[in-house]
Design a protein around this motif. Structure first.
Motif, mmCIF file in Angstrom:
data_model
loop_
_atom_site.group_PDB
_atom_site.id
_atom_site.type_symbol
_atom_site.label_atom_id
_atom_site.label_comp_id
_atom_site.label_asym_id
_atom_site.label_seq_id
_atom_site.Cartn_x
_atom_site.Cartn_y
_atom_site.Cartn_z
ATOM 1 N N PHE A 13 1.528 -0.873 -0.013
ATOM 2 C CA PHE A 13 0.106 0.221 0.224
ATOM 3 C C PHE A 13 1.125 1.166 -0.240
ATOM 4 N N CYS A 14 1.770 1.404 0.852
ATOM 5 C CA CYS A 14 2.569 2.830 0.932
ATOM 6 C C CYS A 14 3.441 2.397 -0.190
ATOM 7 N N THR A 15 4.186 1.413 -0.766
ATOM 8 C CA THR A 15 4.494 1.610 -1.612
ATOM 9 C C THR A 15 4.182 1.854 -3.182
ATOM 10 N N VAL A 16 3.262 1.847 -3.109
ATOM 11 C CA VAL A 16 1.576 2.125 -4.358
ATOM 12 C C VAL A 16 1.940 3.269 -4.479
ATOM 13 N N TRP A 17 1.252 3.698 -3.050
ATOM 14 C CA TRP A 17 0.824 5.455 -2.941
ATOM 15 C C TRP A 17 1.901 6.632 -3.127
ATOM 16 N N LEU A 18 3.702 5.965 -2.146
ATOM 17 C CA LEU A 18 4.832 6.673 -2.190
ATOM 18 C C LEU A 18 5.120 6.500 -4.034
ATOM 19 N N SER A 19 4.842 6.143 -4.926
ATOM 20 C CA SER A 19 5.017 5.819 -5.878
ATOM 21 C C SER A 19 4.396 6.546 -7.111
ATOM 22 N N PHE A 20 2.812 7.027 -5.928
ATOM 23 C CA PHE A 20 1.658 7.643 -7.250
ATOM 24 C C PHE A 20 2.068 9.366 -7.059
ATOM 25 N N VAL A 21 2.907 9.729 -6.208
ATOM 26 C CA VAL A 21 2.506 11.177 -5.945
ATOM 27 C C VAL A 21 3.851 11.839 -7.198
ATOM 28 N N PRO A 22 4.905 11.789 -7.355
ATOM 29 C CA PRO A 22 5.748 11.481 -8.288
ATOM 30 C C PRO A 22 5.188 11.305 -9.604
ATOM 31 N N ALA A 23 4.922 10.569 -10.257
ATOM 32 C CA ALA A 23 3.752 10.091 -11.451
ATOM 33 C C ALA A 23 2.743 11.112 -11.914
ATOM 34 N N TYR A 24 1.929 10.978 -11.134
ATOM 35 C CA TYR A 24 1.072 12.630 -10.610
ATOM 36 C C TYR A 24 0.969 13.849 -10.790
ATOM 37 N N LEU A 25 2.734 13.964 -10.354
ATOM 38 C CA LEU A 25 2.978 15.387 -10.991
ATOM 39 C C LEU A 25 3.664 15.365 -12.669
ATOM 40 N N SER A 26 4.921 14.408 -12.642
ATOM 41 C CA SER A 26 4.865 14.362 -14.073
ATOM 42 C C SER A 26 3.829 13.995 -15.647
ATOM 43 N N ILE A 27 2.589 13.232 -15.218
ATOM 44 C CA ILE A 27 2.248 13.482 -16.407
ATOM 45 C C ILE A 27 1.253 14.892 -16.504
ATOM 46 N N LYS A 28 0.364 14.470 -17.885
ATOM 47 C CA LYS A 28 -1.205 15.357 -17.811
ATOM 48 C C LYS A 28 -1.916 15.341 -18.470
ATOM 49 N N GLY A 29 -2.899 15.300 -18.675
ATOM 50 C CA GLY A 29 -4.211 15.136 -19.281
ATOM 51 C C GLY A 29 -4.832 14.027 -18.343
ATOM 52 N N LYS A 30 -5.192 13.345 -19.539
ATOM 53 C CA LYS A 30 -6.378 11.801 -18.741
ATOM 54 C C LYS A 30 -5.295 11.220 -18.363
ATOM 55 N N TYR A 31 -3.931 10.821 -17.904
ATOM 56 C CA TYR A 31 -2.836 9.428 -18.211
ATOM 57 C C TYR A 31 -3.009 10.485 -16.852
ATOM 58 N N MET A 32 -2.952 10.831 -16.325
ATOM 59 C CA MET A 32 -3.269 11.799 -14.749
ATOM 60 C C MET A 32 -4.393 11.281 -13.493
ATOM 61 N N VAL A 33 -5.362 11.090 -14.189
ATOM 62 C CA VAL A 33 -6.847 10.510 -13.915
ATOM 63 C C VAL A 33 -6.147 8.548 -13.881
ATOM 64 N N ALA A 34 -5.696 7.760 -15.031
ATOM 65 C CA ALA A 34 -5.276 6.240 -15.270
ATOM 66 C C ALA A 34 -4.242 6.266 -13.850
ATOM 67 N N VAL A 35 -3.373 6.822 -12.985
ATOM 68 C CA VAL A 35 -2.774 6.840 -12.592
ATOM 69 C C VAL A 35 -3.410 7.055 -11.424
ATOM 70 N N GLU A 36 -3.793 7.597 -11.039
ATOM 71 C CA GLU A 36 -4.746 7.929 -10.064
ATOM 72 C C GLU A 36 -5.867 5.996 -9.740
ATOM 73 N N ILE A 37 -5.939 6.229 -10.698
ATOM 74 C CA ILE A 37 -6.848 4.697 -10.642
ATOM 75 C C ILE A 37 -6.369 3.503 -10.515
ATOM 76 N N PHE A 38 -5.344 3.723 -11.132
ATOM 77 C CA PHE A 38 -4.362 2.750 -10.595
ATOM 78 C C PHE A 38 -3.787 2.136 -9.283
ATOM 79 N N SER A 39 -3.329 3.542 -9.231
ATOM 80 C CA SER A 39 -3.018 3.612 -7.552
ATOM 81 C C SER A 39 -4.296 2.573 -6.311
ATOM 82 N N ILE A 40 -5.538 3.128 -7.100
ATOM 83 C CA ILE A 40 -6.436 2.774 -5.800
ATOM 84 C C ILE A 40 -6.551 1.677 -6.545
#
Length: 806
Positions: free
Chosen positions: A743-770
């Motif tokens: 759980f912690c590994t997934v959400w720690l990886s989520f933050v830099p990935a969420y900040l580095s991409i744009k558009g609909k892929y930001m939403v896809a990254v959050e869904i994947f993390s959930i």
């Protein structure tokens, strides 16, 4: 273009008492031989050039070849015979345009009633000395050279019209404004030799250049001098013969036919382009011109010279012509010369309009004086100061007889369009003007120029193909011009537009960005509308995430069914079955929560996305935390004399879950009240897409929700790590440790990935993390228990529990 110079005569010295005859007589070394005087109650003065008298334009001193002119009247006459070779017959039309306008005005009962308009016209000979002499005559009595004296009240000069052909406008303006005479050093013949040599070098450079266009800025005398210099340079310095070039000249210049052995070749100017004041043909002017005869034009001393030149004859008392020519009878008629140009030119048309403008201004001024007299003021209607005319001239607006509106702007400039003239020359040194376009005065800049290119005539060298005069290739769309250092402004290189910009026309000085909602085409020549983008159900990415979320939800329901079916077994009852059910239900909601992030963002969806995700995950993580703490408290309570027994029970787990969840609920409520998320359109993040998204409104609140959830996960991981080795047959701590690590590994990886991409892929990254973090909790905590319940039921007995504890 005729410059209408309303030179108000600043001071008329009033002579008190008797004026002796000697005061109105002066020795005149420069008598005016060409003039045209018509009397009237109100006089308009004019300075017009019909003959060329070459001298230095920079001083008023005699050249060596002109010294005789400064001595006697006889010398003047001889010199005038010499300079008659510089006669320009076209300019006689300017004189007739003025006379024609005055004739029409005097015949019109609605303009200047009870007053007649007259004129005094003097020849300036395109010469600064004689221009100044003609200007002085306007402030002298008629037929007498006594400047600054008014000996005849009928010489009521109100305005002076200055011919366009004069380079000496400032001389006239200075005289009539402050009465100062310019002084300068003498320019000798050795200056002139250096000038000719410099011109020859310049001319040879022009002819040797690859440029096909020559832009000549100046006035008529300058242009005439240039024509003579070309001939002299060929003779004296043996420069190359003129190449075919396209000459572009200003409105002040004009080709002139004049009797001069020098500058006789006009064919080098074949195809020349100039601009002229817009004109319309005046009804009656050609008949007025053709009916002109010396016997009927009393006082017109210009006409005899014009007649002699036109019909190649001589009058006995004229300075024009020579002894070898036949005498003029005076009965010749211009109707016998059908090829002679009698159509009105732009300069003559402007003179005609200028006279009318003065007449209308005089009419308005006299009307105001009549009205003032009717109101009780006593004034003489015909005595007034010329400076009073300025106010009325600024307000003049009328339609002339050709239907054109004549008016002036706030700077006193005539509001009129320009005609584009193409000059066609012939071997006999004649030429015609061909109107090929127009520049509209008040049209928008891009629509001002109207050109009929098919009617253009070019120099034979170009074989009737439009000439190109470029030192650089045209920059195609997608490129911009960059200046070459040390070269003329028209020489440049072409550079690719910077990324993200375009140029959509040739030879653009700079590139520009596309408007909002568009992006550059790959060749950077145009802009393309951006596609609307959001994570939809139809596209593969959205459909795949939905499939995963629904599959995990079904698996969760299956696990929940297994636990409900075997609720009485030791493995289900061992670790607080109600917490187990709470955790399974929250995981089910976590999987379903991912569906809120797919589809076109709406107001309700944006409000629920992050808040529902934060609260549901807080319930799941706090349930895991409660399970772990329950294991530790139960182990400590088994020790003899432990005070922890009072904490064993349902109250502890319920308190932990509620307290942890309420904090997250409070954070979400503050977020929704202070700055709730809303549907938004992101125009800039993606190059080729317009992204429909949910704007979190407050990134701080979003990271507070995420940070609090991370805090709960970290505490759960730490507590589970401590409790992983406690002796218990059904101890979940070791499985919770692995699940919380994922759980912690997934959400720690989520933050830099969420900040580095744009558009609909930001939403896809959050869904994947959930989905990934929820699946980690489900797999590591519940799959081992399901394995025992379903596949190893023999291990799911109390006896097995007691045996392992022993």
């Amino acid at each position: 273009m005729l410059i209408l110079v309303m030179l108000a005569l600043l001071v008329f010295s009033r002579v008190v008492g008797k004026v002796h005859v000697s005061q109105c007589a002066a020795v005149d070394s420069y008598p005016i031989l060409r003039l045209y005087l018509q009397p009237g109650d109100v006089i308009i003065g004019a300075i017009i050039s019909q003959t060329l008298f070459a001298t230095s334009p920079k001083d008023f001193k005699c050249q060596s070849r002109e010294m005789r002119l400064c001595q006697t009247q006889i010398s003047i006459t001889i010199t005038y015979r010499d300079i008659s070779k510089g006669f320009m017959p076209q300019n006689y039309q300017h004189i007739l345009a003025l006379a024609f306008a005055v004739k029409e005005i005097n015949e019109n009962p609605h303009i200047l009633p009870n007053l007649t308009l007259g004129f005094h016209i003097y020849d300036s000979h395109l010469n600064p000395k004689l221009t100044y002499r003609a200007a002085l005559q306007h402030i002298s009595p008629r037929n007498r050279f006594v400047p600054n004296y008014r000996c005849h009240i009928q010489d009521n000069v109100q305005a002076v019209l200055e011919d366009i052909n004069s380079d000496d406008s400032q001389i006239v303006q200075d005289l009539f404004s402050i009465y100062k005479i310019p002084q300068s050093d003498m320019v000798g013949n050795d200056y002139m030799k250096g000038y000719l040599k410099s011109f020859s070098e310049l001319y040879e450079k022009m002819m040797g250049s690859t440029a096909n266009i020559i832009i000549f800025k100046g006035q008529t005398r300058t242009f005439l001098n240039a024509r003579g210099m070309i001939e002299l340079a060929q003779i004296k310095y043996m420069v190359a013969k003129p190449k075919g070039k396209v000459w572009i000249v200003t409105v002040h210049m004009d080709l002139k036919t004049y009797h001069d052995k020098l500058s006789r070749d006009v064919q080098i100017f074949h195809g020349m382009i100039s601009v002229s004041l817009h004109l319309n043909e005046l009804q009656g002017f050609q008949d007025f011109f053709k009916s002109r005869k010396p016997s009927t034009a009393e006082g017109d001393l210009f006409l005899k010279d014009f007649w002699s030149y036109t019909f190649r004859c001589a009058f006995p008392d004229s300075v024009m012509g020579n002894v070898h020519q036949a005498n003029c009878t005076g009965d010749e008629t211009l109707k016998d010369l059908p090829a002679f140009e009698v159509s009105m030119t732009g300069h003559s048309y402007n003179i005609y309009n200028a006279v009318y403008a003065v007449a209308y201004a005089l009419h308005a001024m006299h009307s105001s004086k009549v009205q003032a007299k009717m109101q009780g003021e006593t004034r003489k209607l015909t005595i007034h100061q010329p400076w009073q005319l300025h106010h009325f001239l600024r307000c003049v607006s009328f339609n002339n007889s050709a239907g054109d509106q004549i008016s002036f702007d706030h700077n006193g400039e005539l509001i009129a369009g320009l005609d584009i003239i193409n000059w066609v020359t012939f071997p006999n040194q004649s030429f015609v003007r061909v109107k090929v376009g127009k520049i509209h005065a008040q049209a928008p800049l891009q629509q001002a120029l109207q050109l009929d290119e098919e009617s253009m005539v070019w120099h034979p060298r170009f074989h009737q193909v439009r000439p190109v005069s470029l030192c650089s290739e045209n920059c195609s769309p997608g490129y911009r011009m960059t200046k070459r250092e040390g070269e003329p402004f028209c020489c440049y290189n072409c550079s690719q537009c910077p990324e993200g910009t375009i140029s959509d026309h040739q030879d653009m000085p700079d590139c520009f960005q596309c408007s909002v909602g568009h992006f550059p085409h790959k060749d950077q020549k145009c802009c393309i509308p951006k596609m609307i983008s959001f994570l939809s159900y139809e596209e593969p990415l959205g459909a795949g995430l939905i499939l995963v979320a629904l599959t995990l939800s079904l698996i969760t329901l299956f696990v929940l069914g297994i636990f409900i079916k075997h609720h009485s077994t030791p493995i289900v009852k061992a670790n607080n079955s109600k917490l187990t059910y709470t955790l399974l239900n929250s995981l089910l909601l976590c999987f379903l929560c991912a569906l809120l992030f797919i589809g076109k963002p709406g107001k309700i969806m944006c409000l629920l996305r992050q808040t529902a995700f934060g609260i549901i995950f807080s319930i799941a993580v706090s349930s895991v935390l409660a399970k772990t703490i329950t294991v530790i408290v139960a182990f400590m309570a088994t020790k003899p004399g432990s005070r922890m027994r009072k904490w064993v029970g349902k109250r502890l787990s319920v308190s932990i879950v509620l307290s942890c969840c309420l904090i997250q609920v409070g954070i979400c409520i503050i977020w929704l009240v202070k700055s709730p998320p809303f549907p938004d359109v992101d125009m800039h993040s993606m190059t080729e897409e317009v992204v429909l998204e949910c704007n979190d409104a407050s990134p701080t609140m979003f990271y507070c929700v995420l940070g609090y959830m991370g805090l709960l996960a970290s505490v759960s991981f730490l507590v589970a790590f401590i409790a992983r080795k406690l002796p218990d047959s059904f101890n979940e701590a070791k499985f919770i440790t692995f699940s919380m690590l994922i759980f912690c590994t997934v959400w720690l990886s989520f933050v830099p990935a969420y900040l580095s991409i744009k558009g609909k892929y930001m939403v896809a990254v959050e869904i994947f993390s959930i989905l990934a973090s929820s699946a980690g909790l489900l797999g590591f905590i519940f799959f081992p228990k399901c394995f025992i319940i379903v596949l190893r039921p023999e291990l799911n007995h109390r006896a097995q529990l007691i045996r392992k504890n022993q």
